[in-house]
Scaffold this motif. Structure first.
Motif, PDB file in Angstrom:
ATOM      1  N   ILE A   1       0.781  -1.239  -0.117  1.00 20.27           N
ATOM      2  CA  ILE A   1       0.103   0.040   0.060  1.00 20.27           C
ATOM      3  C   ILE A   1       0.843   1.201   0.162  1.00 20.27           C
ATOM      4  N   ASP A   2       1.994   1.089   0.557  1.00 20.05           N
ATOM      5  CA  ASP A   2       2.919   2.581   0.558  1.00 20.05           C
ATOM      6  C   ASP A   2       3.405   2.861  -0.929  1.00 20.05           C
ATOM      7  N   ILE A   3       3.275   2.028  -1.842  1.00 18.90           N
ATOM      8  CA  ILE A   3       3.683   2.427  -3.182  1.00 18.90           C
ATOM      9  C   ILE A   3       2.593   2.258  -4.210  1.00 18.90           C
ATOM     10  N   LEU A   4       1.282   2.087  -3.643  1.00 16.07           N
ATOM     11  CA  LEU A   4       0.075   1.758  -4.521  1.00 16.07           C
ATOM     12  C   LEU A   4      -0.065   2.926  -5.347  1.00 16.07           C
ATOM     13  N   PHE A   5       0.025   4.220  -4.943  1.00 16.54           N
ATOM     14  CA  PHE A   5      -0.227   5.346  -5.773  1.00 16.54           C
ATOM     15  C   PHE A   5       1.041   6.100  -6.410  1.00 16.54           C
ATOM     16  N   GLU A   6       2.104   5.142  -6.688  1.00 11.72           N
ATOM     17  CA  GLU A   6       3.220   5.778  -7.210  1.00 11.72           C
ATOM     18  C   GLU A   6       3.169   5.552  -8.732  1.00 11.72           C
ATOM     19  N   PRO A   7       3.849   6.317  -9.414  1.00  8.23           N
ATOM     20  CA  PRO A   7       3.502   6.212 -11.080  1.00  8.23           C
ATOM     21  C   PRO A   7       4.009   4.901 -11.575  1.00  8.23           C
ATOM     22  N   THR A   8       4.876   4.257 -10.896  1.00  5.33           N
ATOM     23  CA  THR A   8       5.322   2.815 -11.379  1.00  5.33           C
ATOM     24  C   THR A   8       4.249   1.898 -11.234  1.00  5.33           C
ATOM     25  N   SER A   9       3.269   1.968 -10.410  1.00  3.47           N
ATOM     26  CA  SER A   9       1.956   1.135 -10.071  1.00  3.47           C
ATOM     27  C   SER A   9       1.035   1.551 -10.942  1.00  3.47           C
ATOM     28  N   LEU A  10       0.898   2.502 -12.051  1.00  3.98           N
ATOM     29  CA  LEU A  10       0.011   2.634 -12.756  1.00  3.98           C
ATOM     30  C   LEU A  10      -0.229   1.833 -13.861  1.00  3.98           C
ATOM     31  N   LEU A  11      -1.539   1.609 -14.290  1.00  4.56           N
ATOM     32  CA  LEU A  11      -1.849   0.621 -15.358  1.00  4.56           C
ATOM     33  C   LEU A  11      -3.045   1.116 -16.073  1.00  4.56           C
ATOM     34  N   TRP A  12      -3.287   0.682 -17.400  1.00  2.11           N
ATOM     35  CA  TRP A  12      -4.355   1.208 -18.129  1.00  2.11           C
ATOM     36  C   TRP A  12      -4.563   0.491 -19.322  1.00  2.11           C
ATOM     37  N   SER A  13      -5.727   0.282 -19.967  1.00  8.22           N
ATOM     38  CA  SER A  13      -6.057  -0.198 -21.387  1.00  8.22           C
ATOM     39  C   SER A  13      -7.369   0.559 -21.541  1.00  8.22           C
ATOM     40  N   LEU A  14      -7.397   0.862 -23.171  1.00  8.63           N
ATOM     41  CA  LEU A  14      -8.400   1.476 -23.785  1.00  8.63           C
ATOM     42  C   LEU A  14      -8.537   1.002 -25.235  1.00  8.63           C
ATOM     43  N   GLY A  15      -9.661   0.898 -25.656  1.00  5.03           N
ATOM     44  CA  GLY A  15      -9.844   0.657 -26.995  1.00  5.03           C
ATOM     45  C   GLY A  15     -11.478   0.271 -27.322  1.00  5.03           C
ATOM     46  N   PRO A  16     -11.496  -0.173 -28.662  1.00  8.12           N
ATOM     47  CA  PRO A  16     -13.030  -0.422 -28.911  1.00  8.12           C
ATOM     48  C   PRO A  16     -13.126  -1.955 -29.030  1.00  8.12           C
ATOM     49  N   LYS A  17     -14.521  -2.351 -28.527  1.00 12.49           N
ATOM     50  CA  LYS A  17     -14.881  -3.800 -28.766  1.00 12.49           C
ATOM     51  C   LYS A  17     -16.136  -3.870 -29.649  1.00 12.49           C
ATOM     52  N   LEU A  18     -15.521  -4.630 -30.872  1.00 12.57           N
ATOM     53  CA  LEU A  18     -16.541  -4.767 -31.782  1.00 12.57           C
ATOM     54  C   LEU A  18     -17.199  -6.223 -31.609  1.00 12.57           C
ATOM     55  N   THR A  19     -18.577  -6.435 -31.455  1.00 15.25           N
ATOM     56  CA  THR A  19     -19.224  -7.613 -31.465  1.00 15.25           C
ATOM     57  C   THR A  19     -19.929  -7.973 -32.662  1.00 15.25           C
ATOM     58  N   ILE A  20     -19.859  -9.182 -33.211  1.00 16.02           N
ATOM     59  CA  ILE A  20     -20.348  -9.214 -34.499  1.00 16.02           C
ATOM     60  C   ILE A  20     -21.119 -10.750 -34.229  1.00 16.02           C
ATOM     61  N   PRO A  21     -22.790 -10.445 -34.296  1.00 13.58           N
ATOM     62  CA  PRO A  21     -23.500 -11.668 -34.247  1.00 13.58           C
ATOM     63  C   PRO A  21     -23.321 -12.767 -35.351  1.00 13.58           C
ATOM     64  N   ILE A  22     -22.747 -13.856 -35.378  1.00  9.88           N
ATOM     65  CA  ILE A  22     -22.373 -14.979 -36.233  1.00  9.88           C
ATOM     66  C   ILE A  22     -23.612 -16.046 -36.150  1.00  9.88           C
TER      67      ILE A  22
END
Length: 499
Positions: free
Chosen positions: A327-348
């Motif tokens: 918890i001491d290093i939880l909010f340090e920049p090295t603990s940062l993670l993220w993901s972003l992107g579109p999700k396309l669902t095609i009914p087959i």
């Protein structure tokens, strides 16, 4: 990726599958049978929302106002409208992205033999896992699925508002109809009591004649029979009145054990003359027709929702935050993670669920269309029936009045001839019976004329005008319905404070 998102947003703003709602044509009658219509403002001849005031009866006005405030069926209809309106607002929320936060603190141990792109040689993690993450999701309305869903729910909410007015109109019409039935019974009982009075006088005369030797015991027995039968009829009429009084108590939301409507023995007034407007305009004011049309609009929009299920759906999703084992290093920049992107669902393949769902939506639309046309046909029939009743009862009332005049004259002549000794007492009995029967029939017809007028007002939609904004009537709130709002909340109970 930017180009892809731009095209997706452009498509979402313009594309919309499914049919647009168009009001179906109906065969509106140019006129009703036996009636000459004149053009008029649909709401000009009735007070807005308070159509019963045309009868100019203060007690009826009081009952109608109380029923509007306290009727339990109306309160239930308003609650259903609140549900439908909340559902429409929930659907509107699908236009906007969702954002949430997840905070976890776990003790975990990973496997030293887990699949990995590089050899772990038995390495594993055993300790705390802390996460402070934010999740983002936004479905783009590429094919109008959300817009059609909102359109459907809004139409459903509008139909629920129409249902409130339909219930309200039905309650008001029932109050008026039962009230006029009860007043007719009051007038009947007054006439029968008068008959008991003068039959009692006839019994005294017959008894005196027997004692004087001028009459027969048969005349005395016949007089006693007439008095007793009239008294029994009063009890029968009183039982019917009590029943109607209990029905009115339910309609106005009162306890039948404590509700009492004073007796009014005066004659019923003639019903008001109602100038009518163009038939089509009148029928469009009926809330049940408007409700059926809104249900059809909702079913039409649902077809678009079902069709959109055949097309791909695009959702923008992402998450980000901090992850650490300390918890001491939880909010340090090295603990940062993220993901972003579109999700396309095609009914087959879905086992033909989408196809059958579309078929069901079309069948629901066809059912709603038939319901709308049926509502319109029923409205025309209701107006025709009410007009026929008003016309025929008016004719019957005129004939009955002439019969009443001649019957009362015959009764008076029979009394005179009997007292003069030129006619038997049986003639008096028959003349009195006929006069009483015709008097009661006249009162019953007067009551039915008022009830028929109520039915006509209901058939043409009362004082409700479709061009005006739909408003839900104010009702007296039930304390038990909101009792939970007065209870102290969790934190208030926890810290000993009142909310």
């Amino acid at each position: 990726m930017r180009t892809f998102l731009f095209l997706a947003l452009t498509t979402a703003a313009t594309a919309q599958v499914g049919p647009n709602y168009e009001r179906p044509a109906t065969a509106s009658p140019p006129k009703f049978k036996g009636v000459t219509w004149r053009a008029a403002n649909p709401s000009s001849h009735l007070p807005k929302g308070e159509w019963w005031k045309v009868f100019r009866d203060p007690k009826l006005n009081e009952l109608e106002t109380t029923a509007t405030l306290n009727n339990q069926q109306l309160k239930a209809a308003i609650a259903r409208f609140d549900q439908a309106r909340a559902t429409a607002r929930i659907s509107r929320g699908d236009f906007f992205p969702t954002l949430g936060s997840t905070l976890t603190a776990e003790q975990q141990r990973t496997s030293g033999n887990m699949p990995s792109a590089f050899p772990l040689h038995g390495l594993r993690y055993d300790g705390e896992a802390l996460n402070a993450l934010a999740d983002f999701s936004w479905e783009l309305d590429l094919w109008g699925k959300i817009r059609r869903s909102v359109e459907s729910d809004r139409a459903t909410a509008a139909g629920a508002a129409d249902a409130v007015h339909n219930v309200l109109l039905g309650i008001q019409a029932e109050v008026a109809s039962n009230y006029f039935q009860l007043r007719a019974l009051d007038a009947e009982m007054r006439v029968v009591r008068q008959a008991v009075s003068w039959r009692g006088e006839a019994l005294k005369i017959a008894t005196a004649r027997v004692k004087a030797g001028a009459g027969s015991e048969l005349e005395q027995a016949q007089s006693e029979t007439e008095v007793a039968s009239a008294e029994a009829e009063i009890s029968s009429l009183q039982a019917k009145r009590d029943q109607l009084e209990n029905v009115l108590a339910i309609l106005i939301g009162a306890n039948a054990a404590s509700f009492k409507l004073p007796v009014n023995g005066s004659d019923l007034r003639s019903p008001p003359s109602l100038p009518a407007g163009v038939p089509t305009d009148l029928l469009e004011r009926r809330p049940d027709i408007s409700q059926a049309e809104r249900q059809l609009a909702a079913a039409t929009a649902k077809i678009g929702v079902a069709k959109a299920m055949f097309f791909p759906s695009l959702k923008l999703s992402g998450n980000g935050g901090f992850q650490s084992g300390d918890i001491d290093i939880l909010f340090e920049p090295t603990s940062l993670l993220w993901s972003l992107g579109p999700k396309l669902t095609i009914p087959i393949f879905s086992g033909n669920k989408n196809r059958f769902n579309l078929s069901r939506s079309k069948s629901i639309h066809d059912e709603a269309l038939a319901g709308y046309r049926q509502a319109f046909l029923a409205a025309v029939a209701d107006v025709e029936t009410s007009l026929s009743q008003i016309r025929n009862y008016a004719t019957q009332a005129g004939s009955q009045q002439r019969a009443r005049t001649s019957a009362e004259k015959a009764s008076s002549l029979a009394h005179t001839r009997y007292e003069a000794g030129t006619s038997p007492y049986l003639d008096v009995i028959e003349a009195n019976r006929t006069a009483l029967t015709i008097q009661r029939s006249s009162i019953q017809i007067a009551g039915q004329r008022n009830i028929s007028t109520v039915n006509l007002i209901k058939a043409i939609g009362g004082g409700w005008d479709q061009a005006e904004p739909v408003t839900v009537p104010e009702v007296v709130p039930d304390p038990a319905a909101r009792a939970d709002l007065d209870k102290p909340g969790f934190f208030s109970r926890l810290f000993g404070r009142k909310s």
